[in-house]
Design a protein around this motif. Structure first.
Motif, PDB file in Angstrom:
ATOM      1  N   ARG A 228       0.829  -1.203   0.000  1.00  0.00           N
ATOM      2  CA  ARG A 228       0.000   0.000   0.000  1.00  0.00           C
ATOM      3  C   ARG A 228       0.865   1.256   0.000  1.00  0.00           C
ATOM      4  N   ALA A 229       1.941   1.244   0.798  1.00  0.00           N
ATOM      5  CA  ALA A 229       2.811   2.418   0.868  1.00  0.00           C
ATOM      6  C   ALA A 229       3.425   2.730  -0.492  1.00  0.00           C
ATOM      7  N   ILE A 230       3.834   1.688  -1.223  1.00  0.00           N
ATOM      8  CA  ILE A 230       4.438   1.908  -2.543  1.00  0.00           C
ATOM      9  C   ILE A 230       3.392   2.410  -3.529  1.00  0.00           C
ATOM     10  N   LYS A 231       2.221   1.783  -3.551  1.00  0.00           N
ATOM     11  CA  LYS A 231       1.210   2.152  -4.545  1.00  0.00           C
ATOM     12  C   LYS A 231       0.554   3.496  -4.249  1.00  0.00           C
ATOM     13  N   GLN A 232       0.661   3.963  -3.003  1.00  0.00           N
ATOM     14  CA  GLN A 232       0.148   5.304  -2.695  1.00  0.00           C
ATOM     15  C   GLN A 232       1.097   6.386  -3.191  1.00  0.00           C
ATOM     16  N   CYS A 233       2.337   5.996  -3.471  1.00  0.00           N
ATOM     17  CA  CYS A 233       3.332   6.977  -3.900  1.00  0.00           C
ATOM     18  C   CYS A 233       3.685   6.882  -5.381  1.00  0.00           C
ATOM     19  N   ILE A 234       3.547   5.694  -5.981  1.00  0.00           N
ATOM     20  CA  ILE A 234       3.989   5.480  -7.362  1.00  0.00           C
ATOM     21  C   ILE A 234       2.813   4.955  -8.183  1.00  0.00           C
ATOM     22  N   ASP A 235       2.614   5.524  -9.369  1.00  0.00           N
ATOM     23  CA  ASP A 235       1.497   5.085 -10.205  1.00  0.00           C
ATOM     24  C   ASP A 235       1.905   3.890 -11.071  1.00  0.00           C
ATOM     25  N   ASP A 236       0.947   3.413 -11.878  1.00  0.00           N
ATOM     26  CA  ASP A 236       1.182   2.225 -12.699  1.00  0.00           C
ATOM     27  C   ASP A 236       2.230   2.439 -13.776  1.00  0.00           C
ATOM     28  N   HIS A 237       2.544   3.708 -14.082  1.00  0.00           N
ATOM     29  CA  HIS A 237       3.545   4.004 -15.106  1.00  0.00           C
ATOM     30  C   HIS A 237       4.939   4.189 -14.516  1.00  0.00           C
ATOM     31  N   GLY A 238       5.066   3.951 -13.203  1.00  0.00           N
ATOM     32  CA  GLY A 238       6.368   4.079 -12.571  1.00  0.00           C
ATOM     33  C   GLY A 238       6.754   5.501 -12.251  1.00  0.00           C
ATOM     34  N   GLU A 239       5.786   6.394 -12.104  1.00  0.00           N
ATOM     35  CA  GLU A 239       6.054   7.791 -11.770  1.00  0.00           C
ATOM     36  C   GLU A 239       5.610   8.072 -10.340  1.00  0.00           C
ATOM     37  N   VAL A 240       6.411   8.879  -9.623  1.00  0.00           N
ATOM     38  CA  VAL A 240       6.039   9.270  -8.268  1.00  0.00           C
ATOM     39  C   VAL A 240       4.880  10.269  -8.360  1.00  0.00           C
TER      40      VAL A 240
END
Length: 785
Positions: A134-146
């Motif tokens: 959850r922590a990663i997906k709240q910060c980085i989108d599906d395209h690999g951008e913060v």
């Protein structure tokens, strides 16, 4: 089992086929390291794992293996304090999600009473790590951008960047739209050089705008200039971007530290995902080659029925029956070149190694495989040019090495043993080598051209002759393996078919000694008897098939006759009961009229009413003893299946059959109770036709992908809601009156979301939870408008 044996038996080529079914590099790495097990218990466990994988594919169609990544390098770098890139962090998050989804998938199947003990053992060790995901997906989108929302500081600085960019562009656009300046520009556009906004200016007007020259065109006619009026604004924008980069690096470093905290769990999860990917890879491969699970033993006994070499296409391969280790431990195969001897040898060796590797085999059911400590093979022309060895020397070098290592737990495969030297000496040497292998107790399959070896099996116990069949009429091999029949010489027969003078053939036959002619006659006689026996077996099988069809047809006719008899009896009873009811009703009307007359003063005695009513009741037809017996037998003869709607006569209630207890009783669901009821105490309830709601019918071609149920298990919340909305539209277009939304029980969040969406959807008439046989709370049944 050394690399050379794996190469000549094409084990490595088989592994390349297996890799095609792997879902990730983790599974492919496991396949690269795959070698046959030499321990029976280990081989059996791998076979059972493959079996559980095939069971999942059979019940569910596929396993959710998407999203698995090899993250060992990422985790290692995080462990030593390195900063992971956004795409690397997303691979970590995707792998966590994939492991969590696969864990839930297997555990749900187990909850549905599917026995998967070995799979459950693997997934139970997987740690969900939901917080890290959850922590990663709240910060980085599906395209690999913060994302902007990764932190308040990042949102603020990016807003500042957007504002500064807008100001710079606005200022430059005003400049290029100015009629006095347009002639000085090569093109009326705003572009970027060195991360700063610039405009393309003609060379001769370079001093008109002041500022900084950042670049020029290849011809030198155009300069890309940052006008003095926007230099300060570009400086401000550059400062904001530096702050953005620093904040992004801070966020990535923080997430990398979070990964560092869970390195042990991530490595463990990856190990288990590799095992699961490999397991399902074997299951997919078994399905692709139509393979089955063999029985395993450590007694050196194998029996492959209708075995097919997995590297030969199914359209071309000829199935063979090959066995060893039961009635005989050595098999000597003779026959012509290109007849299939070497393929038979390779098939037996490769299938043995596949079975020991936990793979299913392309054979018929009830096949058996042995677990050997070693498989040795001398196949093909293995001569060494560097050592300047002849074909015979090369083969003999390999055979010497093999004989030094074999024991009673070995399988030995010799192709064209003794070839490449004088036939007499080669045959004698081949016999001696075969005897030596037999005495060690090793299991042996050998192919040869030598006629001297045709009689080898007749003189030694535990040795069996075999041959590959050759059709003299078509002058081509059939590739069938014939165990118990040595290969016959076809040279004379083929010569006759090709038109060679008979005198020449007869003179050649005279050159063969009497003993060889006697052996050839014996082989010819055996071959003729075998063909006769096969013909008789084929005819017997046809007769048996016809008898079974006739028996089946008679049973169907008897059943139809019984059903018709029962139907006629029931119709007669119903008709009689209807007539009696009609007469009783008429009589009741008459008695009522009489009572009315009595009230008006006419004299009618009460006992006359009672006698009249009793006579009417006695007028009803009674079943004879024989009719009652037939009716009782008809009730007993009824068969019920799980899911049938029935009426329990003794209770007078309707219920549903759950399962058959024995030949006389069934378990029936009556309301909230489950009771055992005798078959004679039940009768089937005819299902009433479902009344379709009156609504305009749109004729739509029902696409095969629009199913009457939607399975949301394993999906994320947003994805599931999108799927439900699209599915409801498709279901309405397909004309479904009712559909099932399968969301599972879980935490209840997905179920609650689905319920809320269905309440608001204009195409939904009403909803209910699934019944006991419909998945219960894990399924919502939707009636569409």
């Amino acid at each position: 089992m050394n690399a050379r044996v794996r190469r000549v038996l094409e084990y490595d080529k088989m592994k390349e086929q297996l890799k095609a079914h792997a879902a990730s590099s983790l599974g492919r790495q496991k396949i690269d390291a795959l070698t046959p097990y030499t321990d029976l218990a280990a081989a059996k466990k791998e076979q059972e794992r493959t079996y559980e994988g095939t069971k999942v594919l059979r019940l569910k169609g596929q396993a959710p293996l998407g999203g698995i990544r090899s993250i060992y390098a990422h985790v290692k770098r995080a462990q030593i304090g390195g900063m992971l890139h956004p795409d690397e962090l997303m691979e970590v998050a995707d792998t966590i999600y994939a492991s969590r989804r696969l864990k839930s998938f297997i555990e749900t199947m187990v909850e549905e009473e599917v026995e998967l003990p070995l799979l459950l053992e693997l997934v139970r060790e997987i740690v969900p790590l939901t917080d890290l995901e959850r922590a990663i997906k709240q910060c980085i989108d599906d395209h690999g951008e913060v994302m902007d929302g990764a932190s308040p500081a990042l949102r603020s600085v990016r807003q500042q960047i957007r504002t500064s960019e807008a100001e710079v562009r606005s200022k430059l656009e005003q400049l290029i739209r100015s009629s006095g300046q347009q002639k000085k520009l090569s093109d009326a556009i705003v572009t970027i050089r060195n991360d700063r906004y610039v405009i393309p200016v003609k060379q001769e007007y370079r001093t008109s705008f002041g500022g900084i020259v950042h670049d020029q065109s290849s011809s030198g006619a155009t300069l890309f200039i940052e006008p003095q009026s926007v230099v300060q604004m570009n400086n401000k924008l550059r400062e904001a971007r530096v702050k953005e980069r620093q904040e992004v690096e801070r966020i990535l470093q923080e997430l990398s530290a979070h990964v560092q905290e869970h390195t042990d769990e991530l490595v463990q999860n990856s190990d288990y995902l590799a095992e699961l990917d490999f397991l399902f890879c074997k299951a997919y491969y078994a399905k692709a080659i139509d393979a089955v699970q063999p029985r395993l033993n450590d007694e050196g006994r194998f029996r492959f029925k209708q075995a097919r070499h997995p590297l030969i296409s199914q359209e071309e391969v000829v199935p063979i029956d090959v066995e060893l280790g039961d009635d005989f431990s050595s098999l000597v195969i003779t026959g012509p070149n290109t007849g299939g001897k070497t393929v038979t040898l390779k098939t037996a060796g490769l299938l043995t190694m596949m079975a020991q590797s936990g793979l299913f085999l392309p054979v018929d059911e009830d096949s058996e495989a042995a677990v050997f400590t070693d498989v040795f093979a001398d196949i093909g022309d293995e001569q060494s040019i560097e050592q300047n060895l002849s074909t015979f020397s090369s083969h003999m070098t390999n055979i010497v090495d093999i004989l030094q290592h074999i024991n009673h737990t070995s399988l030995v495969l010799f192709d064209e043993i003794g070839a490449g030297t004088d036939p007499t000496e080669g045959a004698a040497l081949a016999v001696s080598i075969l005897d030596y292998v037999y005495q060690t107790g090793a299991k042996l399959i050998a192919t040869t051209h030598y006629s001297e070896l045709k009689g080898y099996a007749y003189n030694r116990e535990g040795v069996m002759n075999a041959s590959v069949e050759f059709d003299v009429d078509t002058l081509s091999p059939t590739y069938r393996l014939l165990i118990g029949v040595p290969g016959r010489s076809n040279a004379f027969a083929i010569s006759r078919r090709l038109g060679l003078d008979e005198n020449i053939i007869q003179n050649a036959e005279k050159e063969i000694d009497a003993e060889n002619r006697q052996v050839e006659k014996m082989i010819t006689s055996l071959d003729e008897k075998r063909r006769d026996a096969e013909q008789e077996m084929t005819e017997a099988a046809q007769i048996r098939e016809q008898a079974e069809e006739l028996h089946k047809e008679l049973e169907q006719r008897i059943q139809a006759w019984n059903n018709q008899k029962e139907k006629l009896m029931k119709e007669a009873e119903e008709k009689a009961e209807a007539e009696v009811k009609k007469a009783q009703q008429k009589a009741e009307d008459i008695i009522r009229d009489l009572r009315d007359l009595q009230k008006e003063g006419y004299h009618v005695k009460e006992h006359q009413f009672i006698d009249a009513k009793k006579g009417l009741d006695e007028a009803a037809p009674k079943l004879t003893k024989r009719q009652k017996q037939i009716k009782k037998q008809a009730q007993k003869a009824q068969s019920f299946s799980p899911g049938d709607e029935v009426r329990v006569l003794s209770f007078g209630q309707k219920g549903q059959v759950l399962e058959k207890v024995n030949n006389k009783e069934y378990q029936v669901q009556l309301g909230i109770m489950k009771v055992n009821v005798k078959a004679e105490d039940m009768e089937k309830v005819k299902a009433e036709p479902v009344k379709q709601p009156s609504r305009p019918v749109t004729t739509v071609s029902r696409n095969t992908h629009v199913k009457p149920e939607l399975d949301l298990r394993g999906m994320r919340y947003e994805e599931a809601m999108h799927k439900v909305e699209k599915y409801l539209d498709d279901a309405v277009l397909a004309g479904y009156p009712q559909v099932h939304i399968i969301h599972g029980k879980g935490t209840g969040a997905l179920r609650k979301g689905v319920k809320e969406l269905l309440k608001k959807h204009p195409s939904v008439n009403q909803t209910r939870d699934g019944g006991m046989n419909e998945g219960g709370m894990g399924n919502t049944v939707v009636q569409l408008k």
